[in-house]
Design an enzyme around this catalytic site. Structure first.
Site, PDB file in Angstrom:
ATOM      1  N   ASP A 134      -3.574   4.322  -1.848  1.00 28.62           N
ATOM      2  CA  ASP A 134      -4.501   4.739  -0.784  1.00 28.62           C
ATOM      3  C   ASP A 134      -4.511   6.265  -0.691  1.00 28.62           C
ATOM      4  O   ASP A 134      -3.928   6.843   0.215  1.00 28.62           O
ATOM      5  CB  ASP A 134      -4.032   4.091   0.531  1.00 28.62           C
ATOM      6  CG  ASP A 134      -4.875   4.478   1.729  1.00 28.62           C
ATOM      7  OD1 ASP A 134      -6.019   4.922   1.545  1.00 28.62           O
ATOM      8  OD2 ASP A 134      -4.369   4.329   2.863  1.00 28.62           O
ATOM      9  N   GLN A 167      -2.620   2.131  17.475  1.00 28.95           N
ATOM     10  CA  GLN A 167      -3.927   1.575  17.105  1.00 28.95           C
ATOM     11  C   GLN A 167      -4.750   1.350  18.374  1.00 28.95           C
ATOM     12  O   GLN A 167      -4.256   0.786  19.344  1.00 28.95           O
ATOM     13  CB  GLN A 167      -3.755   0.241  16.346  1.00 28.95           C
ATOM     14  CG  GLN A 167      -3.071   0.377  14.995  1.00 28.95           C
ATOM     15  CD  GLN A 167      -3.978   0.967  13.924  1.00 28.95           C
ATOM     16  OE1 GLN A 167      -5.109   1.372  14.208  1.00 28.95           O
ATOM     17  NE2 GLN A 167      -3.485   1.035  12.705  1.00 28.95           N
ATOM     18  N   PRO A 201     -17.343  15.173  -8.694  1.00 29.67           N
ATOM     19  CA  PRO A 201     -17.298  13.937  -9.491  1.00 29.67           C
ATOM     20  C   PRO A 201     -16.347  13.996 -10.683  1.00 29.67           C
ATOM     21  O   PRO A 201     -15.575  13.051 -10.924  1.00 29.67           O
ATOM     22  CB  PRO A 201     -18.764  13.770  -9.950  1.00 29.67           C
ATOM     23  CG  PRO A 201     -19.558  14.395  -8.848  1.00 29.67           C
ATOM     24  CD  PRO A 201     -18.745  15.579  -8.395  1.00 29.67           C
ATOM     25  N   LYS A 231      -7.550   8.072  -1.110  1.00 29.22           N
ATOM     26  CA  LYS A 231      -8.888   8.473  -0.625  1.00 29.22           C
ATOM     27  C   LYS A 231      -9.399   9.710  -1.358  1.00 29.22           C
ATOM     28  O   LYS A 231      -9.681  10.748  -0.734  1.00 29.22           O
ATOM     29  CB  LYS A 231      -8.871   8.747   0.886  1.00 29.22           C
ATOM     30  CG  LYS A 231      -8.368   7.578   1.726  1.00 29.22           C
ATOM     31  CD  LYS A 231      -8.392   7.918   3.211  1.00 29.22           C
ATOM     32  CE  LYS A 231      -7.869   6.806   4.088  1.00 29.22           C
ATOM     33  NZ  LYS A 231      -6.426   6.523   3.962  1.00 29.22           N
ATOM     34  N   PHE A 232      -9.542   9.619  -2.666  1.00 33.92           N
ATOM     35  CA  PHE A 232     -10.001  10.781  -3.438  1.00 33.92           C
ATOM     36  C   PHE A 232     -11.379  11.256  -2.953  1.00 33.92           C
ATOM     37  O   PHE A 232     -12.285  10.449  -2.737  1.00 33.92           O
ATOM     38  CB  PHE A 232     -10.080  10.438  -4.925  1.00 33.92           C
ATOM     39  CG  PHE A 232      -8.749  10.139  -5.559  1.00 33.92           C
ATOM     40  CD1 PHE A 232      -7.659  10.998  -5.409  1.00 33.92           C
ATOM     41  CD2 PHE A 232      -8.567   8.990  -6.320  1.00 33.92           C
ATOM     42  CE1 PHE A 232      -6.431  10.726  -6.001  1.00 33.92           C
ATOM     43  CE2 PHE A 232      -7.354   8.709  -6.925  1.00 33.92           C
ATOM     44  CZ  PHE A 232      -6.285   9.571  -6.766  1.00 33.92           C
ATOM     45  N   HIS A 233     -11.526  12.572  -2.812  1.00 33.26           N
ATOM     46  CA  HIS A 233     -12.784  13.164  -2.333  1.00 33.26           C
ATOM     47  C   HIS A 233     -12.869  14.560  -2.937  1.00 33.26           C
ATOM     48  O   HIS A 233     -12.215  15.493  -2.462  1.00 33.26           O
ATOM     49  CB  HIS A 233     -12.766  13.218  -0.800  1.00 33.26           C
ATOM     50  CG  HIS A 233     -14.059  13.664  -0.189  1.00 33.26           C
ATOM     51  ND1 HIS A 233     -14.240  13.737   1.171  1.00 33.26           N
ATOM     52  CD2 HIS A 233     -15.237  14.054  -0.731  1.00 33.26           C
ATOM     53  CE1 HIS A 233     -15.473  14.157   1.434  1.00 33.26           C
ATOM     54  NE2 HIS A 233     -16.095  14.365   0.296  1.00 33.26           N
ATOM     55  N   ASP A 234     -13.655  14.712  -3.995  1.00 32.48           N
ATOM     56  CA  ASP A 234     -13.713  15.994  -4.698  1.00 32.48           C
ATOM     57  C   ASP A 234     -14.984  15.977  -5.553  1.00 32.48           C
ATOM     58  O   ASP A 234     -15.798  15.056  -5.426  1.00 32.48           O
ATOM     59  CB  ASP A 234     -12.441  16.143  -5.562  1.00 32.48           C
ATOM     60  CG  ASP A 234     -12.022  17.598  -5.744  1.00 32.48           C
ATOM     61  OD1 ASP A 234     -12.912  18.415  -6.084  1.00 32.48           O
ATOM     62  OD2 ASP A 234     -10.835  17.914  -5.568  1.00 32.48           O
ATOM     63  N   LYS A 259       0.852  -1.203   0.000  1.00 34.78           N
ATOM     64  CA  LYS A 259       0.000   0.000   0.000  1.00 34.78           C
ATOM     65  C   LYS A 259       0.879   1.242   0.000  1.00 34.78           C
ATOM     66  O   LYS A 259       1.797   1.363   0.814  1.00 34.78           O
ATOM     67  CB  LYS A 259      -0.894   0.008   1.244  1.00 34.78           C
ATOM     68  CG  LYS A 259      -1.779   1.236   1.361  1.00 34.78           C
ATOM     69  CD  LYS A 259      -2.785   1.096   2.483  1.00 34.78           C
ATOM     70  CE  LYS A 259      -2.311   1.635   3.810  1.00 34.78           C
ATOM     71  NZ  LYS A 259      -2.195   3.095   3.893  1.00 34.78           N
ATOM     72  N   ARG A 296      -3.026  -6.635  14.362  1.00 34.96           N
ATOM     73  CA  ARG A 296      -1.804  -6.920  15.125  1.00 34.96           C
ATOM     74  C   ARG A 296      -1.749  -8.414  15.424  1.00 34.96           C
ATOM     75  O   ARG A 296      -2.671  -8.945  16.061  1.00 34.96           O
ATOM     76  CB  ARG A 296      -1.797  -6.148  16.455  1.00 34.96           C
ATOM     77  CG  ARG A 296      -1.558  -4.642  16.301  1.00 34.96           C
ATOM     78  CD  ARG A 296      -0.144  -4.351  15.842  1.00 34.96           C
ATOM     79  NE  ARG A 296       0.120  -2.944  15.621  1.00 34.96           N
ATOM     80  CZ  ARG A 296      -0.085  -2.278  14.482  1.00 34.96           C
ATOM     81  NH1 ARG A 296      -0.597  -2.900  13.436  1.00 34.96           N
ATOM     82  NH2 ARG A 296       0.231  -1.006  14.368  1.00 34.96           N
ATOM     83  N   THR A 307     -11.582   5.407  11.013  1.00 34.80           N
ATOM     84  CA  THR A 307     -11.673   4.831  12.359  1.00 34.80           C
ATOM     85  C   THR A 307     -11.134   5.783  13.421  1.00 34.80           C
ATOM     86  O   THR A 307     -11.342   5.579  14.603  1.00 34.80           O
ATOM     87  CB  THR A 307     -10.913   3.478  12.446  1.00 34.80           C
ATOM     88  OG1 THR A 307      -9.631   3.649  11.860  1.00 34.80           O
ATOM     89  CG2 THR A 307     -11.657   2.380  11.736  1.00 34.80           C
ATOM     90  N   ARG A 327       3.492  -1.586  10.552  1.00 32.47           N
ATOM     91  CA  ARG A 327       4.657  -1.725  11.424  1.00 32.47           C
ATOM     92  C   ARG A 327       4.994  -3.131  11.930  1.00 32.47           C
ATOM     93  O   ARG A 327       6.183  -3.440  12.053  1.00 32.47           O
ATOM     94  CB  ARG A 327       4.531  -0.728  12.585  1.00 32.47           C
ATOM     95  CG  ARG A 327       4.729   0.702  12.102  1.00 32.47           C
ATOM     96  CD  ARG A 327       4.152   1.722  13.046  1.00 32.47           C
ATOM     97  NE  ARG A 327       2.695   1.672  13.085  1.00 32.47           N
ATOM     98  CZ  ARG A 327       1.936   2.484  13.809  1.00 32.47           C
ATOM     99  NH1 ARG A 327       2.510   3.395  14.574  1.00 32.47           N
ATOM    100  NH2 ARG A 327       0.620   2.386  13.768  1.00 32.47           N
TER     101      ARG A 327
END
Ligand code: C5P
Length: 237
Positions: A63, A192, A70, A65-68, A36, A183, A122, A213
């Site tokens: 990763d 986390q 359309p 996370k496109f947000h705009d 990733k 984990r 999260t 990690r």
């Protein structure tokens, strides 16, 4: 008993430089895991790094996370698909039309990656959601956004292991569930909050596990990965 998909572990290459990411990747076998690339590494190292990882036969989850709007998200997804990534994501809060545009964007490319949505981060608790005007529980928001992603014909969502069982029940086994916060038993939890072992996550319905990690900081990353894979095969719970 749940069986993991082929190569369920996605190693999060959370490094600040291309050299550091490539040095770690060199210690991994692309037949045994996927990788990733997130916002920090991509902002520093760009498409060249992604192309190098793909040339080394790694499946890359981009990763970002496109947000705009359309139109912009469609163009960004088209560009990511052209790069040859295996999976990419958008933010579900961009809405149905944005997610449909994202899907149209990747369909304009000759390469068709998997397209998934982030639902609720999260890191956000109920009070944070209220702060942005979302008054139902985090779980209800996740369910609503996952259904919207499914309606937009996306391939799946990123979610916490706590949400996989309900999403699987509501959206079926083909809808891909990607879970971080993993984990192996006995390993350091770092920052986390809620953690799940790889075996539990697969048993609860995750298809892919994002693990950083516990693998990237291990003295022998490939040995750490193999220990996880072995437990998934030998002990699928
Ligand atoms: O090192 P660790 O296993 O905690 O890394 C988890 C990876 O998954 C990181 O790249 C982190 O940004 C990502 N992630 C997460 N929790 C989310 C979404 C993504 O830990 N809800």
């Amino acid at each position: 008993m749940s069986h993991p998909v082929h190569k369920p572990v996605i190693v999060a290459l959370d490094f600040p430089t291309a050299d550091a990411a490539l040095a770690l990747a060199q210690q991994l076998d692309p037949n045994e895991c996927r990788v990733k690339v997130g916002k920090e590494l991509f902002t520093r190292a760009g498409p060249q790094l992604v192309e190098k990882l793909i040339a080394q036969d790694f499946d890359v989850f981009l990763d970002l996370k496109f947000h705009d709007i359309p139109n912009t998200v469609a163009a960004a997804c088209h560009a990511a698909a052209d790069m040859g990534v295996w999976m990419l994501n958008v933010h579900g809060l961009g809405g149905l039309r944005m997610m449909m545009a994202a899907r149209d964007g990747i369909e304009r490319s000759s390469h068709r990656p998997l397209l998934i949505a982030v639902t609720i981060l999260t890191s956000m608790q109920s009070a944070d959601l209220v702060g942005v005007g979302l008054y139902s529980s985090p779980k209800d928001n996740v369910r609503r956004l996952a259904k919207l992603a499914n309606k937009a014909e996306l391939d799946g969502v990123v979610c916490s292991p706590e949400e996989t069982e309900i999403l699987k029940a509501e959206l079926g086994d083909k809808f891909i569930l990607v879970t971080p916060g993993i984990r192996p038993a006995g390993s350091v939890r770092h920052d986390q909050q809620r953690i799940t072992t790889p075996e539990q996550a697969i048993a609860q319905g995750s298809h892919y596990l994002v693990i950083g990690r516990p693998i990237t900081e291990a003295p022998e990353p490939m040995a750490a990965l193999e220990a996880i894979q072995t437990r998934l095969i030998v002990n699928p719970t």
